[in-house]
Design a protein around this motif. Structure first.
Motif, mmCIF file in Angstrom:
data_model
loop_
_atom_site.group_PDB
_atom_site.id
_atom_site.type_symbol
_atom_site.label_atom_id
_atom_site.label_comp_id
_atom_site.label_asym_id
_atom_site.label_seq_id
_atom_site.Cartn_x
_atom_site.Cartn_y
_atom_site.Cartn_z
ATOM 1 N N VAL A 66 8.291 -6.531 -4.494
ATOM 2 C CA VAL A 66 7.189 -7.841 -4.491
ATOM 3 C C VAL A 66 7.823 -8.868 -3.396
ATOM 4 O O VAL A 66 6.789 -9.357 -2.834
ATOM 5 C CB VAL A 66 7.303 -8.271 -6.050
ATOM 6 N N GLU A 67 8.950 -9.079 -3.308
ATOM 7 C CA GLU A 67 9.365 -9.991 -2.333
ATOM 8 C C GLU A 67 9.023 -9.812 -0.976
ATOM 9 O O GLU A 67 8.588 -10.537 -0.104
ATOM 10 C CB GLU A 67 11.146 -10.331 -2.407
ATOM 11 N N GLU A 68 9.189 -8.292 -0.561
ATOM 12 C CA GLU A 68 9.011 -7.847 0.839
ATOM 13 C C GLU A 68 7.328 -7.986 0.941
ATOM 14 O O GLU A 68 6.995 -8.443 1.957
ATOM 15 C CB GLU A 68 9.348 -6.295 0.610
ATOM 16 N N ILE A 69 6.598 -7.390 0.019
ATOM 17 C CA ILE A 69 5.188 -7.343 0.068
ATOM 18 C C ILE A 69 4.759 -8.902 0.158
ATOM 19 O O ILE A 69 3.687 -9.150 1.040
ATOM 20 C CB ILE A 69 4.505 -6.572 -1.170
ATOM 21 N N ASN A 70 4.962 -9.866 -0.481
ATOM 22 C CA ASN A 70 4.623 -11.076 -0.447
ATOM 23 C C ASN A 70 5.033 -11.711 1.085
ATOM 24 O O ASN A 70 4.366 -12.627 1.342
ATOM 25 C CB ASN A 70 5.111 -12.000 -1.696
ATOM 26 N N ASP A 71 6.275 -11.424 1.463
ATOM 27 C CA ASP A 71 6.528 -12.010 2.675
ATOM 28 C C ASP A 71 5.742 -11.409 4.017
ATOM 29 O O ASP A 71 5.578 -12.100 4.968
ATOM 30 C CB ASP A 71 8.024 -11.849 2.950
ATOM 31 N N GLY A 73 2.711 -11.058 3.554
ATOM 32 C CA GLY A 73 1.165 -11.485 3.410
ATOM 33 C C GLY A 73 0.483 -10.946 2.282
ATOM 34 O O GLY A 73 -0.755 -11.332 1.874
ATOM 35 N N GLY A 74 1.282 -10.202 1.238
ATOM 36 C CA GLY A 74 0.872 -9.790 -0.135
ATOM 37 C C GLY A 74 -0.324 -8.707 0.020
ATOM 38 O O GLY A 74 -0.090 -7.739 0.679
ATOM 39 N N ILE A 75 -1.131 -8.490 -0.884
ATOM 40 C CA ILE A 75 -2.053 -7.450 -1.109
ATOM 41 C C ILE A 75 -3.393 -7.950 -0.671
ATOM 42 O O ILE A 75 -4.061 -8.910 -1.375
ATOM 43 C CB ILE A 75 -2.154 -6.749 -2.481
ATOM 44 N N ASP A 76 -4.067 -7.657 0.335
ATOM 45 C CA ASP A 76 -5.298 -8.160 0.926
ATOM 46 C C ASP A 76 -5.088 -9.958 0.898
ATOM 47 O O ASP A 76 -6.200 -10.438 0.593
ATOM 48 C CB ASP A 76 -6.482 -7.903 0.076
ATOM 49 N N GLY A 77 -3.840 -10.181 1.416
ATOM 50 C CA GLY A 77 -3.782 -11.643 1.563
ATOM 51 C C GLY A 77 -3.563 -12.352 0.360
ATOM 52 O O GLY A 77 -3.494 -13.904 0.307
ATOM 53 N N LYS A 78 -3.430 -11.742 -1.010
ATOM 54 C CA LYS A 78 -2.932 -12.440 -1.968
ATOM 55 C C LYS A 78 -1.442 -11.923 -2.535
ATOM 56 O O LYS A 78 -1.437 -10.839 -2.520
ATOM 57 C CB LYS A 78 -4.076 -11.767 -3.064
ATOM 58 N N TYR A 325 11.030 0.379 -7.358
ATOM 59 C CA TYR A 325 10.653 0.049 -5.978
ATOM 60 C C TYR A 325 9.283 0.830 -5.637
ATOM 61 O O TYR A 325 8.300 0.282 -5.106
ATOM 62 C CB TYR A 325 11.727 0.280 -5.057
ATOM 63 N N ASP A 326 9.346 2.009 -5.967
ATOM 64 C CA ASP A 326 8.228 2.929 -5.472
ATOM 65 C C ASP A 326 6.847 2.498 -6.410
ATOM 66 O O ASP A 326 5.969 2.736 -5.938
ATOM 67 C CB ASP A 326 8.714 4.510 -5.554
ATOM 68 N N THR A 327 7.157 2.256 -7.544
ATOM 69 C CA THR A 327 6.172 2.147 -8.439
ATOM 70 C C THR A 327 5.206 0.797 -7.908
ATOM 71 O O THR A 327 3.959 0.935 -8.054
ATOM 72 C CB THR A 327 6.594 1.866 -9.937
ATOM 73 N N VAL A 328 6.011 -0.211 -7.388
ATOM 74 C CA VAL A 328 5.159 -1.318 -6.838
ATOM 75 C C VAL A 328 4.322 -1.028 -5.710
ATOM 76 O O VAL A 328 3.191 -1.338 -5.556
ATOM 77 C CB VAL A 328 6.232 -2.494 -6.473
ATOM 78 N N TYR A 329 5.056 0.049 -4.829
ATOM 79 C CA TYR A 329 3.993 0.467 -3.646
ATOM 80 C C TYR A 329 3.105 1.257 -3.843
ATOM 81 O O TYR A 329 1.948 1.414 -3.316
ATOM 82 C CB TYR A 329 5.380 0.911 -2.731
ATOM 83 N N LEU A 330 3.487 2.003 -5.040
ATOM 84 C CA LEU A 330 2.263 2.964 -5.361
ATOM 85 C C LEU A 330 0.973 2.048 -5.883
ATOM 86 O O LEU A 330 -0.209 2.464 -5.669
ATOM 87 C CB LEU A 330 2.779 3.768 -6.472
ATOM 88 N N LEU A 331 1.531 1.217 -6.727
ATOM 89 C CA LEU A 331 0.232 0.273 -7.310
ATOM 90 C C LEU A 331 -0.349 -0.589 -6.088
ATOM 91 O O LEU A 331 -1.451 -0.489 -6.091
ATOM 92 C CB LEU A 331 0.872 -0.630 -8.421
ATOM 93 N N LYS A 332 0.559 -1.049 -5.168
ATOM 94 C CA LYS A 332 -0.225 -1.836 -4.009
ATOM 95 C C LYS A 332 -1.055 -0.763 -3.226
ATOM 96 O O LYS A 332 -2.213 -1.497 -2.854
ATOM 97 C CB LYS A 332 0.966 -2.276 -2.922
ATOM 98 N N ASP A 333 -0.689 0.246 -2.877
ATOM 99 C CA ASP A 333 -1.419 1.353 -2.208
ATOM 100 C C ASP A 333 -2.765 1.685 -3.047
ATOM 101 O O ASP A 333 -3.945 1.462 -2.507
ATOM 102 C CB ASP A 333 -0.849 2.496 -2.026
ATOM 103 N N ALA A 334 -2.680 1.633 -4.279
ATOM 104 C CA ALA A 334 -4.103 1.839 -4.943
ATOM 105 C C ALA A 334 -4.977 0.736 -5.066
ATOM 106 O O ALA A 334 -6.104 0.934 -4.855
ATOM 107 C CB ALA A 334 -3.571 2.266 -6.535
#
Length: 393
Positions: A66-71, A73-78, A325-334
């Motif tokens: 989550v730290e990586e994703i938020n750094d 730009g998040g998911i579609d800017g959120k 870790y993978d579960t967060v990226y699986l959900l982000k992708d979906a």
């Protein structure tokens, strides 16, 4: 992994059914955790209690992802906002935690639990409220498909299923270790262990091997010498021990003390740093486990994750870290492919996942919400996990 004991389930579901019925309309659009600038994701893990090692490991890696994703730009800017509950390694707590996350916190999805039983305890709540539920490590088939064969529409998993682990172990024993006469020593109080034992037996016999002994123990047992004596008398050249690290560590220690020197093997339930403390580094030599990930995997993505995790936490990641870790990226992708935080749309995107490149390998979803992915064999050498081989489905 991991099916926790079902003793509390009957009363648990009886008590919660009325409450779930009342709540079912609260979140009928599948989660409203799209809170303006953030996307709320629920975390329902074993942060304390009997199998806290699993939940704590996944929690660390979820924070890193989550730290990586938020750094970035998040998911579609959120930005992702995590809302955490500790299910205390208890099915009742897991159910009440899911109710809180869905109805009070309005999360768009839930990650957890680490064990199958504590995930199954949330399935009905998640399904009726149309909120996707993803277990990083719940390997029992009952997480996504009921005993009667009905699909739990909103339940998913990141780990491979128990029958696959049993098959991998049987093929490794027969083809790599070349053993012929084996014993099975399984936790009889765990659906997880019983399922693995049945799958191993079927596939090992199909490969031409012989099961010379089959014994069982029960969770919380501490003295295994009597049964180990019986197993030793049958002269197996390999023992398959599906179970959790708490008992397995003691079994390995006592087996070696009794002069049982043959290879021992288990599945992902062994994968905890605590097992080295319980068994002793020397006793664990010549033992193998099936897992989703090795920090020594030469694959580039696996290595990059290992480096990032080590930098943040000062330790090498294990398979539970990688699965969290993978579960967060699986959900982000979906969520990105759904272009929505609506629960039904996220569910449909999860179902359509195909060859997503994750730390634990390429990930695709089959019709039963079971991942199609590879497994890793790890060997213990002087208390350290050493990459042995990778097995593709």
């Amino acid at each position: 992994m991991h099916c926790m004991k079902k003793s509390k389930f009957a009363s648990l579901f009886l008590a919660s059914t009325l409450l779930i019925g009342v709540l079912a309309g609260c979140n009928s659009e599948g989660g409203s955790g799209d809170g303006g600038d953030t996307i709320k994701i629920g975390i329902n893990l074993e942060l304390s209690g009997g199998v806290a090692s699993y939940g704590q490991s996944e929690d660390k890696a979820i924070d890193l992802a989550v730290e990586e994703i938020n750094d970035d730009g998040g998911i579609d800017g959120k930005k992702i906002e995590l809302v955490k509950v500790d299910n205390k390694s208890d099915a009742g707590e897991a159910t009440s935690g899911a109710i809180k996350l869905i109805t009070k916190d309005k999360v768009v999805a839930i990650i957890g639990a680490a064990t199958s039983g504590n995930t199954v305890a949330q399935v009905e709540v998640a399904g009726k409220n149309k909120v996707p539920l993803i277990s990083p490590s719940g390997t029992s088939t009952t997480v996504t498909v009921t005993d009667k064969g009905k699909l739990n529409e909103f339940a998913f998993r990141t780990a491979f299923i128990d029958p696959f682990q049993g098959t991998v172990a049987a093929n490794f024993a027969a083809n790599e270790l070349k053993v012929k006469n084996v014993a099975i020593y399984a936790d009889n109080s765990s659906d997880y262990a019983k399922g693995l034992a049945a799958s191993f037996k079927k596939d090992f016999e199909a490969a031409g091997g012989k099961i010379v002994a089959q014994e069982s123990y029960v969770a919380k047992d501490t003295d295994f010498r009597s049964t180990l004596t019986s197993l030793k008398s049958k002269n197996p050249d390999f023992i398959f021990i599906p179970g959790y690290y708490e008992e397995v560590g003691l079994i390995v220690k006592q087996a070696r003390e009794m002069g049982i020197t043959v290879p021992l093997m288990g599945a992902d339930g062994w994968d905890s740093p605590d097992i080295v403390d319980l068994a002793g580094a020397d006793a664990l030599n010549n033992t193998y486990i099936i897992t989703a990930y090795s920090s020594e995997d030469p694959d580039g993505k696996a290595k990059a994750f290992s480096d990032k995790f080590n930098e943040k936490y000062g330790e090498a990641p294990n398979s539970f870290h990688a699965l969290g870790y993978d579960t967060v990226y699986l959900l982000k992708d979906a969520i990105e492919r759904a272009d929505s935080t609506d629960g039904t749309k996220i569910k449909e995107a999860l179902e359509a996942t195909d060859n997503l490149d994750l730390v634990t390998g390429l990930y695709s979803m089959d019709e039963n919400h079971h991942p199609v992915k590879s497994a890793t064999i790890i060997e213990f050498v002087d208390g350290e996990q050493v990459f042995n081989t990778k097995v593709n489905p």
